[in-house]
Design an enzyme around this catalytic site. Structure first.
Site, PDB file in Angstrom:
ATOM      1  N   GLY A  86       0.839  -1.204   0.000  1.00 19.24           N
ATOM      2  CA  GLY A  86       0.000   0.000   0.000  1.00 19.24           C
ATOM      3  C   GLY A  86       0.872   1.252   0.000  1.00 19.24           C
ATOM      4  O   GLY A  86       1.872   1.299   0.710  1.00 19.24           O
TER       5      GLY A  86
ATOM      6  N   ARG B  26      13.296  10.237  -3.448  1.00 15.75           N
ATOM      7  CA  ARG B  26      14.184  11.374  -3.741  1.00 15.75           C
ATOM      8  C   ARG B  26      15.461  11.302  -2.906  1.00 15.75           C
ATOM      9  O   ARG B  26      16.572  11.497  -3.412  1.00 15.75           O
ATOM     10  CB  ARG B  26      13.431  12.671  -3.455  1.00 15.75           C
ATOM     11  N   ALA B  27      15.285  10.996  -1.617  1.00 12.72           N
ATOM     12  CA  ALA B  27      16.442  10.957  -0.723  1.00 12.72           C
ATOM     13  C   ALA B  27      17.396   9.833  -1.124  1.00 12.72           C
ATOM     14  O   ALA B  27      18.621  10.008  -1.107  1.00 12.72           O
ATOM     15  CB  ALA B  27      15.971  10.769   0.721  1.00 12.72           C
TER      16      ALA B  27
ATOM     17  N   ARG C 217      19.077  10.893  -4.602  1.00 16.21           N
ATOM     18  CA  ARG C 217      20.034  12.007  -4.499  1.00 16.21           C
ATOM     19  C   ARG C 217      21.249  11.613  -3.657  1.00 16.21           C
ATOM     20  O   ARG C 217      22.373  11.997  -3.965  1.00 16.21           O
ATOM     21  CB  ARG C 217      19.348  13.233  -3.889  1.00 16.21           C
TER      22      ARG C 217
ATOM     23  N   THR D  95       4.500   3.052   5.335  1.00 18.76           N
ATOM     24  CA  THR D  95       3.111   2.591   5.475  1.00 18.76           C
ATOM     25  C   THR D  95       2.374   3.565   6.394  1.00 18.76           C
ATOM     26  O   THR D  95       2.963   4.085   7.344  1.00 18.76           O
ATOM     27  CB  THR D  95       3.022   1.163   6.067  1.00 18.76           C
TER      28      THR D  95
ATOM     29  N   ASP E 141       2.775   0.203  11.810  1.00 17.60           N
ATOM     30  CA  ASP E 141       2.704  -1.087  12.501  1.00 17.60           C
ATOM     31  C   ASP E 141       4.015  -1.869  12.486  1.00 17.60           C
ATOM     32  O   ASP E 141       4.014  -3.074  12.726  1.00 17.60           O
ATOM     33  CB  ASP E 141       1.582  -1.943  11.883  1.00 17.60           C
TER      34      ASP E 141
ATOM     35  N   ARG F   5     -25.703  14.854  16.599  1.00 20.67           N
ATOM     36  CA  ARG F   5     -25.597  13.459  16.169  1.00 20.67           C
ATOM     37  C   ARG F   5     -24.416  12.724  16.795  1.00 20.67           C
ATOM     38  O   ARG F   5     -23.430  13.340  17.202  1.00 20.67           O
ATOM     39  CB  ARG F   5     -25.414  13.412  14.643  1.00 20.67           C
TER      40      ARG F   5
ATOM     41  N   GLY G 162      -6.585   0.545   9.046  1.00 21.18           N
ATOM     42  CA  GLY G 162      -5.791  -0.221  10.003  1.00 21.18           C
ATOM     43  C   GLY G 162      -6.325  -1.635  10.042  1.00 21.18           C
ATOM     44  O   GLY G 162      -7.159  -1.978  10.866  1.00 21.18           O
ATOM     45  N   ARG G 163      -5.845  -2.440   9.087  1.00 18.59           N
ATOM     46  CA  ARG G 163      -6.359  -3.803   8.948  1.00 18.59           C
ATOM     47  C   ARG G 163      -5.997  -4.641  10.168  1.00 18.59           C
ATOM     48  O   ARG G 163      -6.816  -5.406  10.672  1.00 18.59           O
ATOM     49  CB  ARG G 163      -5.770  -4.414   7.673  1.00 18.59           C
TER      50      ARG G 163
ATOM     51  N   GLY H 298     -10.711  14.185  20.080  1.00 20.28           N
ATOM     52  CA  GLY H 298     -11.516  14.131  21.306  1.00 20.28           C
ATOM     53  C   GLY H 298     -12.633  13.102  21.209  1.00 20.28           C
ATOM     54  O   GLY H 298     -13.788  13.377  21.572  1.00 20.28           O
TER      55      GLY H 298
ATOM     56  N   GLU I 177     -10.612  -0.299  11.032  1.00 21.06           N
ATOM     57  CA  GLU I 177     -11.269  -1.241  10.115  1.00 21.06           C
ATOM     58  C   GLU I 177     -11.030  -2.707  10.503  1.00 21.06           C
ATOM     59  O   GLU I 177     -11.855  -3.564  10.219  1.00 21.06           O
ATOM     60  CB  GLU I 177     -10.819  -1.002   8.667  1.00 21.06           C
TER      61      GLU I 177
HETATM   62  O1  F6P Z   1      -1.394  -1.204   4.614  1.00 24.45           O
HETATM   63  C1  F6P Z   1      -2.050  -0.002   4.728  1.00 24.45           C
HETATM   64  C2  F6P Z   1      -3.506  -0.122   4.544  1.00 24.45           C
HETATM   65  O2  F6P Z   1      -3.919   1.179   4.434  1.00 24.45           O
HETATM   66  C3  F6P Z   1      -4.333  -0.834   5.604  1.00 24.45           C
HETATM   67  O3  F6P Z   1      -4.602  -0.089   6.746  1.00 24.45           O
HETATM   68  C4  F6P Z   1      -5.557  -1.171   4.818  1.00 24.45           C
HETATM   69  O4  F6P Z   1      -6.290  -2.206   5.364  1.00 24.45           O
HETATM   70  C5  F6P Z   1      -4.994  -1.564   3.518  1.00 24.45           C
HETATM   71  O5  F6P Z   1      -3.832  -0.779   3.358  1.00 24.45           O
HETATM   72  C6  F6P Z   1      -5.914  -1.419   2.369  1.00 24.45           C
HETATM   73  O6  F6P Z   1      -5.171  -1.525   1.190  1.00 24.45           O
HETATM   74  P1  F6P Z   1      -5.758  -1.758  -0.264  1.00 24.45           P
HETATM   75  O7  F6P Z   1      -7.051  -1.053  -0.354  1.00 24.45           O
HETATM   76  O8  F6P Z   1      -4.712  -1.199  -1.157  1.00 24.45           O
HETATM   77  O9  F6P Z   1      -5.912  -3.229  -0.401  1.00 24.45           O
END
Ligand code: F6P
Length: 323
Positions: A11, A21-22, A25, A126, A130, A163, A171-172, A186, A222
């Site tokens: 991802g 770039r770093a 260069r 990433t 994690d 609401r 965050g899988r 908050g 998520e």
């Molecule tokens: O690895 C980063 C991340 O954003 C996770 O938090 C998320 O579950 C996943 O990538 C989704 O990635 P994609 O939609 O590219 O499969």
């Protein structure tokens, strides 16, 4: 080492371009040749290589995404795929690699480095933060700021309409985006993959909580598995508190895009230079990160296996401050 390859994989995350770039260069600064490999391991297998110069990385430090593109390669998971990749690297006379990505990227790098005794260093790229062995990953700061910006907007409308919003963030497997952004906005409560979700406690809190609050924000990562996710939690709240006007908002991939924050640009720049210098010094098969603000090296094995931990004190802060 004379010619290094650089690629992004898995991802994408904001700041990957600053890292590319770093690397480019600083490699040129030290008279190394640099090859950009497109689409991660997939491009390595297909021989998608391009020589890079100082100009190739001009005007990208501020751009989200990755100019080298990224992919998740199934072929690289097979020994045959990796053998082709090795052959392609040899043909292109690449004798060292810098991989920018997350745990999937480093899992591939570790296997490949061991199989072919090939020097590879990794940069943590990433949004999930994690990886063990770095205080922060490249992209995390931008991502949590995007989340905070989005939820601030949700808060405006939530407040106007009295609401309760349940906001799902990325965050899988890891709740660090949820945790920090939750504190930053908050939030009332935060639900993470790493902790047990106690819906009874939530219901109790909603029951006894201050009645003068007009808006409420709950954050759900998520990958939170216990409750079935944001929509399930919303259904349960609606059942128990029909008087609450409850809505769900899923932030999705906006969390992965956008111009990197200065924090991420500086992190990417520092780690990119450190990776090139350490590859030249003979370090290999490690991730380059920052621990307590200092460059630190962690074996790929450790970086992947020991996930970053949730700081329980931060969770407690949420409970104390949301009352
Ligand atoms: O690895 C980063 C991340 O954003 C996770 O938090 C998320 O579950 C996943 O990538 C989704 O990635 P994609 O939609 O590219 O499969």
């Amino acid at each position: 080492i004379k010619r290094i390859g650089v690629f992004t994989s898995g991802g994408d995350s904001p700041g990957m371009n600053a890292a590319i770039r770093a690397v480019v260069r600083s490699a040129l600064y030290y008279d190394l040749e640099v090859v950009g490999i497109t689409r991660g391991y997939e491009g390595m297998i297909n021989g998608e290589f391009e020589r890079m110069n100082r100009k190739s990385v001009a005007n990208i430090i501020q751009r989200g995404g990755t100019i080298l593109k990224t992919a998740r390669s199934k072929a690289f998971m097979t020994p045959e795929g990796r053998a082709i990749a090795y052959h392609q690297l040899r043909e292109a006379k690449i004798d060292g690699l810098i991989a920018i990505g997350g745990d999937g990227t480093f899992t591939g790098a570790k296997v490949f480095a061991e199989e072919f005794d090939f020097p590879i260093l990794g940069l943590p790229g990433t949004i999930d933060n994690d990886l063990y062995g770095t205080d922060f990953t490249i992209g995390y700061d931008t991502s949590i700021n995007t989340v905070v910006g989005a939820i601030d907007k949700i808060r405006d409308t939530a407040e106007s309409h009295d609401r309760l919003f349940i906001v799902e963030v990325m965050g899988r497997d890891c709740g660090l985006i949820a945790l920090r952004s939750g504190i930053g906005v908050g939030a009332e409560s935060i639900f993470l993959p790493e902790t047990k979700t106690d819906l009874n406690a939530l219901m109790h809190r909603l029951e006894i909580g201050r009645k003068d609050k007009s808006s409420k924000i709950l954050i759900v990562a998520e990958g939170e598995g216990d409750s079935g996710g944001a929509f399930e939690i919303a259904d349960k709240i609606k059942l128990k508190f029909p008087q609450l006007d409850t809505k769900v908002s899923v932030l999705g991939h906006i969390q992965r895009g956008g111009s990197p924050t200065c924090m991420d640009r500086v992190l990417a720049s520092r780690l990119g230079v450190a990776a090139v210098e350490s590859l030249m010094e003979g370090r290999r098969n490690e991730m380059v990160g920052l621990i307590h603000g200092k460059v630190a090296f962690t074996s790929f094995d450790q970086a992947i296996k020991h996930h970053a931990e949730i700081n329980k004190d931060l969770l407690k802060i949420v409970d104390i401050l949301s009352l």
